[in-house]
Design an enzyme around this catalytic site. Sequence first.
Site, PDB file in Angstrom:
ATOM      1  N   GLY A  26      15.202  -3.658 -31.096  1.00  0.00           N
ATOM      2  CA  GLY A  26      15.678  -2.318 -30.789  1.00  0.00           C
ATOM      3  C   GLY A  26      14.853  -1.709 -29.669  1.00  0.00           C
ATOM      4  O   GLY A  26      14.398  -2.407 -28.763  1.00  0.00           O
ATOM      5  N   GLN A  28      11.711  -0.441 -29.412  1.00  0.00           N
ATOM      6  CA  GLN A  28      10.388  -1.019 -29.210  1.00  0.00           C
ATOM      7  C   GLN A  28      10.434  -2.538 -29.146  1.00  0.00           C
ATOM      8  O   GLN A  28       9.686  -3.160 -28.386  1.00  0.00           O
ATOM      9  CB  GLN A  28       9.434  -0.564 -30.319  1.00  0.00           C
ATOM     10  CG  GLN A  28       8.998   0.878 -30.207  1.00  0.00           C
ATOM     11  CD  GLN A  28       8.198   1.160 -28.950  1.00  0.00           C
ATOM     12  OE1 GLN A  28       7.478   0.309 -28.441  1.00  0.00           O
ATOM     13  NE2 GLN A  28       8.331   2.374 -28.437  1.00  0.00           N
ATOM     14  N   SER A  51      23.059 -10.623 -35.886  1.00  0.00           N
ATOM     15  CA  SER A  51      22.620  -9.490 -35.073  1.00  0.00           C
ATOM     16  C   SER A  51      23.306  -9.464 -33.711  1.00  0.00           C
ATOM     17  O   SER A  51      23.411 -10.485 -33.021  1.00  0.00           O
ATOM     18  CB  SER A  51      21.103  -9.540 -34.871  1.00  0.00           C
ATOM     19  OG  SER A  51      20.692  -8.551 -33.954  1.00  0.00           O
ATOM     20  N   SER A  53      22.074  -8.118 -31.246  1.00  0.00           N
ATOM     21  CA  SER A  53      21.018  -8.133 -30.232  1.00  0.00           C
ATOM     22  C   SER A  53      20.642  -9.542 -29.782  1.00  0.00           C
ATOM     23  O   SER A  53      19.897  -9.704 -28.808  1.00  0.00           O
ATOM     24  CB  SER A  53      19.758  -7.434 -30.773  1.00  0.00           C
ATOM     25  OG  SER A  53      20.023  -6.085 -31.085  1.00  0.00           O
ATOM     26  N   GLN A  86      11.921  -2.377 -43.680  1.00  0.00           N
ATOM     27  CA  GLN A  86      10.761  -3.250 -43.493  1.00  0.00           C
ATOM     28  C   GLN A  86      10.290  -3.912 -44.782  1.00  0.00           C
ATOM     29  O   GLN A  86      10.012  -5.118 -44.799  1.00  0.00           O
ATOM     30  CB  GLN A  86       9.599  -2.463 -42.875  1.00  0.00           C
ATOM     31  CG  GLN A  86       9.754  -2.204 -41.395  1.00  0.00           C
ATOM     32  CD  GLN A  86       8.506  -1.604 -40.779  1.00  0.00           C
ATOM     33  OE1 GLN A  86       7.423  -1.611 -41.384  1.00  0.00           O
ATOM     34  NE2 GLN A  86       8.640  -1.073 -39.578  1.00  0.00           N
ATOM     35  N   HIS A 108       4.115   1.481 -36.452  1.00  0.00           N
ATOM     36  CA  HIS A 108       4.099   2.712 -37.253  1.00  0.00           C
ATOM     37  C   HIS A 108       3.555   2.333 -38.622  1.00  0.00           C
ATOM     38  O   HIS A 108       3.851   1.256 -39.147  1.00  0.00           O
ATOM     39  CB  HIS A 108       5.502   3.298 -37.374  1.00  0.00           C
ATOM     40  CG  HIS A 108       5.582   4.568 -38.181  1.00  0.00           C
ATOM     41  ND1 HIS A 108       4.633   5.570 -38.107  1.00  0.00           N
ATOM     42  CD2 HIS A 108       6.500   5.002 -39.092  1.00  0.00           C
ATOM     43  CE1 HIS A 108       4.963   6.560 -38.919  1.00  0.00           C
ATOM     44  NE2 HIS A 108       6.082   6.235 -39.532  1.00  0.00           N
ATOM     45  N   GLU A 231      18.958  25.487 -22.521  1.00  0.00           N
ATOM     46  CA  GLU A 231      17.809  25.758 -21.658  1.00  0.00           C
ATOM     47  C   GLU A 231      16.483  25.316 -22.267  1.00  0.00           C
ATOM     48  O   GLU A 231      15.439  25.370 -21.598  1.00  0.00           O
ATOM     49  CB  GLU A 231      17.777  27.243 -21.289  1.00  0.00           C
ATOM     50  CG  GLU A 231      18.966  27.642 -20.415  1.00  0.00           C
ATOM     51  CD  GLU A 231      18.934  29.098 -19.973  1.00  0.00           C
ATOM     52  OE1 GLU A 231      17.857  29.724 -20.074  1.00  0.00           O
ATOM     53  OE2 GLU A 231      19.981  29.596 -19.530  1.00  0.00           O
TER      54      GLU A 231
END
EC number: 1.1.1.86
Length: 330
Positions: A26, A28, A51, A53, A86, A108, A231
């Site tokens: 993904g 990272q 996957s 990916s 995980q 993380h 803004e």
Amino acid sequence: MAVVYYDQDADLNVLKGKKIAVMGYGSQGHSQAQNLKDSGLDVVVGLRPESKSRAAAQAAGLEVKTVAEAAAEADIIQILLPDETQARVYREEIAPYLTGGKVLMFSHGFNIHFNQIVPPADVDVIMVAPKGPGHLVRRTYVEGQGVPALIAIYQDASGKAKEIGLAYAKGIGATRAGVIETTFKEETETDLFGEQAVLCGGTTALVKAGFETLVEAGYQPEIAYFECLHELKLIVDLMYEGGIKYMRYSISDTAEYGDVTRGPRLIDDHVKSTMKSILKEIQDGVFAREWILENQAGRPSFNAFRKKEREHLIEQVGDQLREMMSWLKK
């Protein structure tokens, strides 16, 4: 003051002859895997067989295997999967191959700090966490620069965990900018607090409250959207570039006076007290338990929150106004 490491403090040769498995591709995953490969290191990407990916990783010249296959042959395993998946993936596909002397890595600390993953005592456990999104980690690396990162050592079975972590950080380009030493506890708790109280939870609640206040007072929703949401980017970009002082230097004196006289009335001691209670829930593991149980139950509350938030008037107005903004990507 924080301890900061740079290129001269790290040696890529520490990783020579070692295979690094990057689990996930993904934000990272793709950047770290590609940067490591371009640093001359031996990288394999671990993905589910189905996957989407896989093709992208292969197109980038990366070796792709299943998570279990990658874990079995790797010396260093970097888990870059969503927090909520995980622990299961670790338990089913990584732990059986996590033999003594290997290195387990994260970007993380959630699952280590809250004991969802409990590694064996004979492996190093390291965190290298870039403080920027993956596309920026990749782009700056290609440009010969880097994104600052954090490094933490949870377990140093080999006695060389910091050397390995710094070498990895150098491999992704982080030591070009600077790598700050921290702990899994500090990274996890501050990251969650920032998300909940300021960056995500605090900001969205503030924006919606301001929008609702103007609409309820009879102002047009479109005008309220511009003033309270659209803004915001202008102000955040100025703070990002030069801090609060630069933002105040860049705005009108009228805006700055309103900032320093009205802002503290809005974010007062009561709000700070609430922030402290949110931090305590993180420190005590209350939030972690709540989130883990929510996922185990199939995310009923989370999905309901998502649906409700997407139906808010601010989203409808925003969809319409963004059609007027040709500079935004469609």
